[in-house]
Design an enzyme around this catalytic site. Structure first.
Site, PDB file in Angstrom:
ATOM      1  N   GLU A  24       0.844  -1.209   0.000  1.00 41.68           N
ATOM      2  CA  GLU A  24       0.000   0.000   0.000  1.00 41.68           C
ATOM      3  C   GLU A  24       0.877   1.257   0.000  1.00 41.68           C
ATOM      4  O   GLU A  24       2.094   1.198   0.229  1.00 41.68           O
ATOM      5  CB  GLU A  24      -0.925   0.014   1.218  1.00 41.68           C
ATOM      6  CG  GLU A  24      -0.188   0.100   2.544  1.00 41.68           C
ATOM      7  CD  GLU A  24      -0.980   0.831   3.631  1.00 41.68           C
ATOM      8  OE1 GLU A  24      -1.459   1.953   3.378  1.00 41.68           O
ATOM      9  OE2 GLU A  24      -1.106   0.260   4.733  1.00 41.68           O
ATOM     10  N   LYS A  85      -5.101  10.848   0.591  1.00 35.63           N
ATOM     11  CA  LYS A  85      -5.354   9.527   1.172  1.00 35.63           C
ATOM     12  C   LYS A  85      -6.552   8.936   0.438  1.00 35.63           C
ATOM     13  O   LYS A  85      -7.635   9.522   0.438  1.00 35.63           O
ATOM     14  CB  LYS A  85      -5.635   9.665   2.671  1.00 35.63           C
ATOM     15  CG  LYS A  85      -5.989   8.348   3.342  1.00 35.63           C
ATOM     16  CD  LYS A  85      -6.252   8.531   4.824  1.00 35.63           C
ATOM     17  CE  LYS A  85      -7.005   7.346   5.391  1.00 35.63           C
ATOM     18  NZ  LYS A  85      -7.402   7.548   6.781  1.00 35.63           N
ATOM     19  N   VAL A 105      -5.438   0.339   2.794  1.00 42.95           N
ATOM     20  CA  VAL A 105      -5.599  -1.124   2.704  1.00 42.95           C
ATOM     21  C   VAL A 105      -6.779  -1.457   1.795  1.00 42.95           C
ATOM     22  O   VAL A 105      -6.681  -2.327   0.922  1.00 42.95           O
ATOM     23  CB  VAL A 105      -5.794  -1.721   4.117  1.00 42.95           C
ATOM     24  CG1 VAL A 105      -6.248  -3.179   4.032  1.00 42.95           C
ATOM     25  CG2 VAL A 105      -4.507  -1.601   4.921  1.00 42.95           C
ATOM     26  N   ASP A 135     -16.962   5.119  14.055  1.00 43.58           N
ATOM     27  CA  ASP A 135     -16.360   5.182  12.710  1.00 43.58           C
ATOM     28  C   ASP A 135     -15.788   3.797  12.376  1.00 43.58           C
ATOM     29  O   ASP A 135     -14.995   3.245  13.137  1.00 43.58           O
ATOM     30  CB  ASP A 135     -15.257   6.247  12.785  1.00 43.58           C
ATOM     31  CG  ASP A 135     -14.375   6.348  11.561  1.00 43.58           C
ATOM     32  OD1 ASP A 135     -14.419   5.454  10.700  1.00 43.58           O
ATOM     33  OD2 ASP A 135     -13.634   7.335  11.480  1.00 43.58           O
ATOM     34  N   SER A 137     -13.701   1.695   9.532  1.00 41.14           N
ATOM     35  CA  SER A 137     -12.868   1.830   8.329  1.00 41.14           C
ATOM     36  C   SER A 137     -13.464   1.038   7.173  1.00 41.14           C
ATOM     37  O   SER A 137     -13.951  -0.086   7.361  1.00 41.14           O
ATOM     38  CB  SER A 137     -11.465   1.313   8.612  1.00 41.14           C
ATOM     39  OG  SER A 137     -10.716   1.262   7.407  1.00 41.14           O
ATOM     40  N   ASP A 139     -11.759  -0.433   5.228  1.00 42.27           N
ATOM     41  CA  ASP A 139     -10.929  -1.646   5.131  1.00 42.27           C
ATOM     42  C   ASP A 139     -11.760  -2.892   5.461  1.00 42.27           C
ATOM     43  O   ASP A 139     -11.589  -3.936   4.818  1.00 42.27           O
ATOM     44  CB  ASP A 139      -9.745  -1.589   6.115  1.00 42.27           C
ATOM     45  CG  ASP A 139      -8.698  -0.551   5.732  1.00 42.27           C
ATOM     46  OD1 ASP A 139      -8.828   0.075   4.655  1.00 42.27           O
ATOM     47  OD2 ASP A 139      -7.756  -0.359   6.526  1.00 42.27           O
ATOM     48  N   LYS A 156      -4.190  -1.395  15.194  1.00 46.38           N
ATOM     49  CA  LYS A 156      -3.685  -0.583  16.301  1.00 46.38           C
ATOM     50  C   LYS A 156      -4.668  -0.500  17.454  1.00 46.38           C
ATOM     51  O   LYS A 156      -5.873  -0.460  17.243  1.00 46.38           O
ATOM     52  CB  LYS A 156      -3.442   0.834  15.807  1.00 46.38           C
ATOM     53  CG  LYS A 156      -2.143   0.980  15.081  1.00 46.38           C
ATOM     54  CD  LYS A 156      -1.600   2.392  15.288  1.00 46.38           C
ATOM     55  CE  LYS A 156      -0.214   2.470  14.720  1.00 46.38           C
ATOM     56  NZ  LYS A 156      -0.276   2.564  13.250  1.00 46.38           N
TER      57      LYS A 156
HETATM   58  N1  PSU Z   1      -2.951   1.714  10.398  1.00 47.20           N
HETATM   59  C1  PSU Z   1      -1.642   1.939  10.570  1.00 47.20           C
HETATM   60  N2  PSU Z   1      -0.942   2.683   9.676  1.00 47.20           N
HETATM   61  C2  PSU Z   1      -1.544   3.227   8.582  1.00 47.20           C
HETATM   62  C3  PSU Z   1      -2.947   2.958   8.388  1.00 47.20           C
HETATM   63  C4  PSU Z   1      -3.596   2.209   9.314  1.00 47.20           C
HETATM   64  O1  PSU Z   1      -1.100   1.450  11.527  1.00 47.20           O
HETATM   65  O2  PSU Z   1      -0.885   3.922   7.787  1.00 47.20           O
HETATM   66  C5  PSU Z   1      -3.623   3.451   7.155  1.00 47.20           C
HETATM   67  C6  PSU Z   1      -3.859   2.257   6.216  1.00 47.20           C
HETATM   68  O3  PSU Z   1      -3.665   2.663   4.870  1.00 47.20           O
HETATM   69  C7  PSU Z   1      -5.316   1.935   6.469  1.00 47.20           C
HETATM   70  C8  PSU Z   1      -5.898   3.304   6.714  1.00 47.20           C
HETATM   71  O4  PSU Z   1      -5.929   1.277   5.391  1.00 47.20           O
HETATM   72  O5  PSU Z   1      -4.909   3.976   7.480  1.00 47.20           O
HETATM   73  C9  PSU Z   1      -7.225   3.265   7.434  1.00 47.20           C
HETATM   74  O6  PSU Z   1      -7.790   4.542   7.438  1.00 47.20           O
HETATM   75  P1  PSU Z   1      -9.341   4.731   7.814  1.00 47.20           P
HETATM   76  O7  PSU Z   1      -9.440   4.380   9.253  1.00 47.20           O
HETATM   77  O8  PSU Z   1      -9.627   6.198   7.529  1.00 47.20           O
HETATM   78  O9  PSU Z   1     -10.110   3.806   6.918  1.00 47.20           O
HETATM   79 MN    MN Z   2     -13.420   6.127   8.672  1.00 42.16          MN
END
Ligand code: PSU
Ligand code: MN
Length: 309
Positions: A24, A85, A105, A135, A137, A139, A156
């Site tokens: 990614e 992003k 991801v 919220d 993700s 993903d 995380k």
């Molecule tokens: N978790 C990490 N490092 C990152 C991300 C997540 O430890 O860089 C990034 C990844 O690209 C993941 C994205 O897909 O953040 C998720 O963002 P969101 O919660 O806005 O979907």
């Molecule tokens: Mn989100």
């Protein structure tokens, strides 16, 4: 997929049935500071090659969805402030507007599946955030519907890990512990949460991926690999940093796609670089495991070509 642009090397590797590993790019543009981001992006590619794989870093550049980047393009992603992003829903926007996008991801898995890449290596997946409005993700739903094997260090602890693991179960995504029987918490090796199965070798992981693909199951297989023990973060220090990050994000009203990058930056600042060391270590380790799994998958496929589901 008319809008997909493969590098010559990736195209040739796929034609020859070599072990290609997708990477990614949000981790480069938004996940790590310069120059660690660029160094780590290069190292992950190198490590994949050392293990017999071909790396394919994915991003959108000038509105083109690119699979396999040059050194100059990696550097552009690592330094430009104009890279968006890009999760799955952002792909059409960035493409139509001729923009530059670093894929999350979700977006990377989507593109990898279009390109016919079976294995994707990352740091941590997004998940269910703590506290209302919960919220979630993209993903997670993307993993539910995208047939690719994703190697990661769990998710995380800024997230609600229990809710995240539960979501994966509801969505039918198998979670394979790589030499672990606990879902790892990214910076730390343990979360107290279970995995579906623990495997000890790349071949055992590849067999499960292959079985799922033969059945025609629509979703991803998640392979979770704990951060190497030497680089794990002290749990107490991390917990304090996470609490501080969550309080600060809430005080500033930070939401939506800005949330994850903000929390990551704040934790890095509060832990004075220790989190960075763990982050780089697990990214490199995951790249090695992913390459080994991709090689094992090719070996199984060569020995017994897939039957149609
Ligand atoms: N978790 C990490 N490092 C990152 C991300 C997540 O430890 O860089 C990034 C990844 O690209 C993941 C994205 O897909 O953040 C998720 O963002 P969101 O919660 O806005 O979907
Ligand atoms: Mn989100």
């Amino acid at each position: 997929m008319g809008t997909l642009h493969l590098s010559d090397q990736v195209r040739q590797a796929l034609q020859e049935g070599r072990a290609v590993v997708a990477l990614e790019s949000t981790v480069i543009s938004h996940g790590l500071p310069y120059p660690t981001n660029l160094e780590t992006a290069r190292r992950m590619e190198e490590i994949i090659r050392q293990h017999g794989g071909i790396p394919a870093t994915i991003a959108v550049l000038d509105g083109k969805i690119r699979v396999g980047l040059t050194e100059a393009e990696l550097e552009h992603l690592a330094t430009s402030k104009a890279v968006r992003k890009t999760s799955r829903r952002d792909l059409p926007v960035v493409v139509a507007q001729y923009g530059d996008g670093a894929t999350t991801v979700a977006a990377t898995a989507t593109v990898a599946a279009w390109a016919g890449i079976d294995v994707f290596s990352t740091g941590g997946i997004g998940g269910v955030h703590r506290d209302p409005p919960y919220d979630i993700s993209n993903d997670l739903p993307t993993l539910a519907s995208t047939p690719v094997a994703v190697v990661c260090a769990g998710a995380k602890a800024i997230l609600d890990l229990r809710a995240t693991v539960e979501w994966l179960e509801t969505a039918g995504v198998p979670v394979i512990g790589y030499d672990t029987d606990e879902f790892p918490a990214f910076y730390t090796r343990e979360s107290g949460l279970p995995v579906d199965v623990c495997v000890q070798t790349a071949l055992d992981a590849a067999s499960i991926i292959r079985a799922g693909r033969e059945m025609g199951l629509p979703g991803a297989t998640l392979i979770v690999v704990p951060v190497p023990a030497a680089d794990e973060m002290p749990a107490k220090k991390l917990q304090m940093a996470i609490n501080s990050a969550l309080a600060e994000a809430s005080a500033r009203g930070i939401e939506g796609s800005a949330s994850t990058p903000f929390l990551l930056r704040w934790v890095a600042k509060e832990t004075g670089g220790a989190s960075l060391k763990a982050n780089v270590s697990l990214l490199e380790n995951n790249a090695a495991v992913a390459a080994q799994i991709a090689v094992a998958l090719r070996e199984i496929s060569a020995a017994a070509p897939a039957k149609p589901a």
